[in-house]
Design an enzyme around this catalytic site. Structure first.
Site, mmCIF file in Angstrom:
data_model
loop_
_atom_site.group_PDB
_atom_site.id
_atom_site.type_symbol
_atom_site.label_atom_id
_atom_site.label_comp_id
_atom_site.label_asym_id
_atom_site.label_seq_id
_atom_site.Cartn_x
_atom_site.Cartn_y
_atom_site.Cartn_z
ATOM 1 N N ALA A 187 43.747 59.899 92.472
ATOM 2 C CA ALA A 187 43.827 58.738 93.365
ATOM 3 C C ALA A 187 42.785 58.768 94.483
ATOM 4 C CB ALA A 187 45.234 58.644 93.950
ATOM 5 N N LYS A 246 50.560 66.412 79.753
ATOM 6 C CA LYS A 246 49.375 66.954 80.438
ATOM 7 C C LYS A 246 49.735 67.552 81.780
ATOM 8 C CE LYS A 246 48.640 63.653 83.680
ATOM 9 N NZ LYS A 246 47.998 63.571 84.989
ATOM 10 N N ASP A 305 42.675 62.302 80.412
ATOM 11 C CA ASP A 305 43.580 62.592 81.517
ATOM 12 C C ASP A 305 43.866 64.088 81.606
ATOM 13 O OD1 ASP A 305 45.205 62.105 83.656
ATOM 14 O OD2 ASP A 305 46.813 61.153 82.521
ATOM 15 N N ARG A 365 47.978 67.541 91.731
ATOM 16 C CA ARG A 365 49.144 68.260 92.256
ATOM 17 C C ARG A 365 49.678 69.296 91.282
ATOM 18 N NH1 ARG A 365 51.716 62.782 94.523
ATOM 19 N NH2 ARG A 365 51.202 62.254 92.389
ATOM 20 N N ASN A 366 49.698 68.957 89.998
ATOM 21 C CA ASN A 366 50.242 69.891 89.018
ATOM 22 C C ASN A 366 49.371 71.142 88.911
ATOM 23 O OD1 ASN A 366 52.650 68.415 87.615
ATOM 24 N ND2 ASN A 366 51.081 66.868 87.934
#
Lengths: 331, 331
Positions: free
Chosen positions: B137, B188, B241, B252-253
């Site tokens: 983002a 993912k 992705d 974040r992951n």
């Protein structure tokens, strides 16, 4: 295997010699320039791969003909466009039954042959194995974990190579699609130049990942038209190698693209790199293959136009993003 | 479209509101917490995505029921595990004919439903579109070039979404496999946790790229068993992705995995992140789906064991690298 000889004293040649020696395997390394190899024999280090010291067990042999004599496994670690001139004079000195394993990643522009096809010209009866995967050499020199595929029509030969090069930090998968593995290895260097251009333009990870996906789809399209197995492109030597080449800051093809992206000319980039950037010549080969098989490769065409026809990288990106929006098409 | 409402004031909700407003489209945004939305209405900025200021044209509506009233396109930008409790109370206020477009990436653990399946429960006749792709983002907030797919069984609805969200910097492809796109988007995030662990252990790009390839192969295996189109996983919302999520430092992951890799506990990591890490819960869902379809997912199983069973990340890597060497198998 009683004797393994690696022909090519560049990054991959050095790393594989180290790996084999540490497993206790008898290994020789040689290269195309006897003077350079003689220096390596004394110093045990190379400016091609700072950080690696060749174990004492590696026999460094200045004359390539002496090095290949008696070898029952020969490894090609010579860049694609030079394989022919290095191996042709060695043909008489090599055993025609010795397995040939190749780690080169490109297409010979003058013939459109893959590395293993060039090797086969000088040893038509030898088992051929393609050894490929995401293998940034500086990481291998530090024994960081990695994977490769050993791909061959000859499954026994593939298993020999798997056994030989597998270690606690190098996991090898066998694969029966050497065509697909070599095409993927060649094409990814062209896509990686585009990835570098995106870095040079500071266009971000989203753009680079889209490029990776759309570039992979070009590889799939050409590869399946040529008879490769689509699954290969999903694998270690397909998307795995593509990813490391597009994202690792150390890759030469990505670095070449990045310098083009910030505005250097190709001549300036290549003068500054000091080692072969496989994708630059291979871009020509890929486009010619695409023409013969009537396949469109918009990204590789753009890279070719940037490299060899003076297209501005910024205009190339705008061109790729500005096309009419379409359904997603992969194969 | 006369009125579009985005439900969810997290990163993707904010970015899509900005994008639509800049195209001159009438757009409202709302969220699950009226107080937070009221603050956003005044400040036009959010700590969820520093660097983005909502254009004046975006209508920020604190009460979700008011926001969805009269909308003919509804966007779900609520994290997966919270979709049900946000949308259920809105059902009566929404038009049953309005297109639902979802950008959530996960599997609801309690039901194993995909985001679009949850939305369908509250609007069985509405056209559903999944909007997915490599979309960090913070890059979108800077209008860096990116791509997404608009996937739907309803091709007209997919084209509406394609037209609506396509801009000079956002290229949208239509796709007819919403199942594959949503599975890829969910899985993912689990693989990206493993990628972050590799970063935390400083294991390198070769290892991470191998993980990407072997992880993709797990996604393909599960997805095709469930009826998805294998080509989806090669595409923008599949490998594209996956790549950005594994390699961008901002994901974040991946960040969650990196902190686990350097030795933090899951509780410490989640307390420190302040936003939902979709992969943590989705790992449970993926394993349950795999069990139902009798599929082995060694990497996702290892991530689950690290997250929820206390497995040491170092032991997980050693376990994955140390398995018997095999033929490469993708599907």
């Amino acid at each position: 295997m009683s004797q393994i000889t690696i022909v090519g004293d560049g990054q991959m040649g050095l790393v594989l010699a180290m790996l084999l020696a540490e497993k206790g395997t008898a290994v020789r390394i040689t290269g195309p320039f006897p003077d350079q190899v003689a220096t390596l024999a004394k110093s045990r280090v190379s400016q091609r791969l700072p950080g690696l010291t060749l174990p004492a067990r590696v026999e460094v042999v200045a004359e390539a003909k002496d090095a290949v004599d008696g070898a029952d496994l020969l490894v090609n670690a010579i860049p694609t466009q030079f394989i022919r001139r290095v191996w042709e004079p060695l043909a008489a000195a090599t055993s025609s039954a010795a397995i040939r394993a190749s780690v080169a990643k490109g297409i010979e522009v003058s013939t459109l042959e893959r590395p293993s096809e060039i090797l086969a010209e000088f040893a038509p009866d030898a088992p051929l194995v393609v050894l490929s995967g995401p293998t940034i050499a500086a990481e291998l020199a530090r024994r960081l974990p990695a994977t490769m595929v050993a791909a061959s029509d000859n499954e026994d030969a593939a298993r020999v190579v798997q056994e030989l090069f597998g270690t606690s930090w190098m996991r090898i998968y066998t694969n029966t699609d050497p065509l697909g593995v070599e095409l993927a290895g060649a094409a990814k260097n062209v896509i990686a130049i585009a990835a570098g251009i995106i870095d040079g333009l500071a266009a971000g990870y989203n753009a680079k990942s889209a490029l990776l996906a759309r570039g992979l789809s070009e590889i799939v399209r050409l590869g399946t038209a040529m008879g490769a197995n689509v699954e290969t492109f999903f694998g270690i030597a397909g998307v795995g190698d593509l990813a490391t080449t597009c994202f690792s800051p150390e890759g030469r093809n990505r670095t070449c693209g990045e310098r083009l992206g910030v505005g250097q000319t190709l001549k300036e980039v290549l003068d500054g790199m000091g080692s072969v950037v496989e994708g630059v010549e291979t871009a020509r080969g890929m486009l010619e293959l695409a023409r013969r098989h009537d396949i469109e490769l918009p990204i590789m065409e753009a890279v070719h136009a940037i490299l060899h026809e003076g297209l501005d990288p910024r205009d190339a990106i705008t061109g790729l993003m500005g096309r009419e929006q379409k359904p997603e098409r992969i194969g």
